[in-house]
Design an enzyme around this catalytic site. Structure first.
Site, PDB file in Angstrom:
ATOM      1  N   LYS A   1     -11.999  18.253  10.381  1.00  0.00           N
ATOM      2  CA  LYS A   1     -10.832  18.723   9.941  1.00  0.00           C
ATOM      3  C   LYS A   1     -10.839  19.006   8.478  1.00  0.00           C
ATOM      4  CE  LYS A   1      -5.757  17.999   9.843  1.00  0.00           C
ATOM      5  NZ  LYS A   1      -4.681  16.957  10.310  1.00  0.00           N
TER       6      LYS A   1
ATOM      7  N   SER B   1      -1.045  18.860  13.268  1.00  0.00           N
ATOM      8  CA  SER B   1      -1.733  19.896  12.488  1.00  0.00           C
ATOM      9  C   SER B   1      -3.104  20.033  12.530  1.00  0.00           C
ATOM     10  CB  SER B   1      -1.459  19.362  10.854  1.00  0.00           C
ATOM     11  OG  SER B   1      -2.110  18.099  10.640  1.00  0.00           O
TER      12      SER B   1
ATOM     13  N   SER C   1      -0.407  14.485  14.346  1.00  0.00           N
ATOM     14  CA  SER C   1      -1.381  15.488  14.217  1.00  0.00           C
ATOM     15  C   SER C   1      -2.805  15.396  14.985  1.00  0.00           C
ATOM     16  CB  SER C   1      -1.606  15.630  12.840  1.00  0.00           C
ATOM     17  OG  SER C   1      -0.617  16.423  12.294  1.00  0.00           O
TER      18      SER C   1
HETATM   19  N1  GLN Z   1       3.934  17.407  12.536  1.00  0.00           N
HETATM   20  C1  GLN Z   1       4.066  16.311  11.931  1.00  0.00           C
HETATM   21  C2  GLN Z   1       4.576  16.773  10.367  1.00  0.00           C
HETATM   22  O1  GLN Z   1       4.711  17.852  10.323  1.00  0.00           O
HETATM   23  C3  GLN Z   1       2.986  15.482  11.638  1.00  0.00           C
HETATM   24  C4  GLN Z   1       1.797  15.848  10.779  1.00  0.00           C
HETATM   25  C5  GLN Z   1       0.658  15.171  10.790  1.00  0.00           C
HETATM   26  O2  GLN Z   1       0.524  14.211  11.572  1.00  0.00           O
HETATM   27  N2  GLN Z   1      -0.361  15.487  10.069  1.00  0.00           N
HETATM   28  O3  GLN Z   1       4.756  15.984   9.511  1.00  0.00           O
END
Ligand code: GLN
Length: 490
Positions: free
Chosen positions: A80, A155, A179
């Site tokens: 990532k 994400s 994410s």
């Molecule tokens: N979707 C969540 C957010 O927008 C989690 C993001 C993540 O785990 N990095 O914060």
């Protein structure tokens, strides 16, 4: 043999028996990336030099008559793009860090390099890991390999899509509020969010430091355990990492859940969870019962407050962490400014996308002196309350079983303009980060739309072995990978 369809444990066998070389494997993946990247758009950076590395590794492997069991030498990986890699760009899919090259490796990358695993590339994500669909990337929109009109989740959407499309054998993601798990669920792969502190965060670009954890996204549970063996461990460069005895997580995969106590928190099956998801999870519960597990309904009432708590804490920490991007020390600098203040303001205005700005504003607000007690302090109290409820449940149950996301993958564009609706995609995952406990997302079937549905198993802190075994036993029974494959429907 189709090399890119093999799991990592199968690749290990083939290398050990000299049926495949590292070069053949890496070449197969690079060809696959070239074939599919136009459709899936999972990569921010493709590292073609991984092939040269593989050739060198093969020279060493050729000299070894007996390749060690468990060796990962020559097996490539995708990363990532918020995990720092020396000499390779780390953009966080942002304009701010569009050309940033880290001068050092994250601890997890050092570990991967010491195993001699070539890096195939850096994978797309929501900008600074803020989002649930990868549509917040400032670089490109990743498409779900099961249906290219759908989001891959976020994400870590690039990581999950690349694993599902066989463009990498496995990948690292990061999980602050879901994410790793939500994209794994949307793409029909396995995602593991670890106990906070099990893996070093050194070199992970910080979003919300008290919630962030790096973890594996893989084709199956065994690969997840293998990658966990590589990355877990104390690191003096990350004071929140724990010093614990080393465990071989692959040994925990027993294919037996007799007597395992599973709690099913009723709050995760209420309003907003689609009928399709509920139905598949009910079937999964029956599978566990047939395997000899004891399943019981339980309650985790505090989870109702988890989403609000998460968005207060995560934004507060993000507003502080992202203060470092000021146009001077890192990344993008505005071309036009007349004084220092304007340099800051213009660089941040031009360098950050809408969602990142929204979080910085929200975070600054909840930390401001007039609102600190009402929002931030209260959220910290609720955090403790959520943790306690998990603790109570883990006195009775080995694992908790819930959905990962309320629905299957949604259409590209469907939620992009409605941040609140997007935040609701995290309703089943954020409480896990708030409580610092581990959870795994594994596919349990597909919905009426033909898209994968994920099941989440949650464990107590540092109970990854139990969690992996519970997931593995289920996977062996339903054989999702053999029964369902991404369609690449246009
Ligand atoms: N979707 C969540 C957010 O927008 C989690 C993001 C993540 O785990 N990095 O914060």
């Amino acid at each position: 043999m189709n090399i890119t369809e093999l799991t990592v444990h199968e690749l290990q066998e083939k290398i050990k028996n000299k049926e495949l070389t590292s070069e053949q494997i890496t070449k197969a993946y690079i060809d696959r990336i070239n074939e599919k990247e136009n459709d899936v758009a999972a990569f921010v950076t493709i590292c073609n030099d991984s092939l040269e590395q593989s050739k060198k590794i093969d020279e060493e492997l050729n000299k070894e008559n007996n390749i060690a069991d468990g060796s990962l030498k020559g097996i490539p990986i995708g990363i990532k793009d918020n995990i720092c890699t020396k000499g390779i760009k780390t953009t966080c899919s942002s304009k701010m860090l569009e050309n940033f090259i880290s001068p050092y490796d994250a601890t997890v990358i050092e570990k991967i390099k010491s195993e001699q695993m070539p890096i195939l590339g850096k994978l797309n994500m929501d900008e600074f890991a803020m989002g649930s669909s990868t549509e917040n990337s400032a670089i490109k929109i990743t498409h779900n390999p099961w249906n290219l009109n759908k989001v891959p989740g976020g994400s870590s959407g690039g990581s999950a899509a690349a694993v599902a499309a066989n463009m990498v054998p496995w990948a690292l993601g990061s999980d602050t509020g879901g994410s790793i798990r939500e994209p794994a669920s949307f793409c029909g792969v396995v995602g593991l969010k670890l106990t906070y502190g099990l893996v070093s965060r050194y070199g992970l670009v910080a979003f919300a430091s008290s919630l962030d954890q790096i973890g594996p996204i893989t084709k199956d549970v065994e690969d997840s355990a293998i990658l966990l063996n590589v990355i877990a461990g104390h690191d003096e460069k990350d004071t929140t990492s724990y010093d614990r005895p080393k465990i071989d997580y692959t040994k925990s995969l027993k294919n037996d859940v007799k007597g395992l106590k599973i709690g099913v928190p009723k709050e995760f099956f209420g309003e907003g969870i689609s009928e399709d998801v509920k139905a598949k999870l009910k079937e999964s519960i029956e599978v566990y019962k047939s395997l000899g597990a004891e399943v019981e309904e339980c309650s985790l009432g505090a989870v109702e407050y988890a989403l609000a708590t998460y968005y207060i804490i995560a934004c507060a920490e993000a507003s502080s962490n992202l203060g470092r991007f000021d146009g001077i020390r890192y990344g993008y600098r505005a071309k036009e400014f007349s004084d220092l203040k304007e340099l800051y303001v213009n660089s941040r205005t031009e360098g950050f996308g809408d969602e990142v700005k929204r979080r910085i504003i929200l975070g600054t607000y909840v930390l401001s002196s007039g609102y600190y007690d009402a929002y931030y302090k209260k959220a910290q109290k609720v955090r403790t309350y959520v943790k306690k409820q998990f603790d109570e449940n883990f006195k009775k149950y080995d694992v908790l079983l819930t959905p990962v996301a309320p629905t299957t993958a949604f259409d590209i564009g469907q939620k992009k303009e409605n941040p609140l609706e997007m935040y609701l995609a995290d309703v089943c995952t954020v409480s896990i980060n708030i409580a610092s406990v581990p959870a795994i997302s594994i596919p349990c079937g597909v919905g009426k739309d033909g898209m994968p549905i994920g099941m989440q198993l949650i464990g107590d802190r540092f109970s990854e072995e139990k969690l992996l075994n519970a997931a593995y036993t289920f996977e062996q029974k339903i054989k999702f990978r053999e029964n369902y494959k991404p369609g690449f429907n246009k």
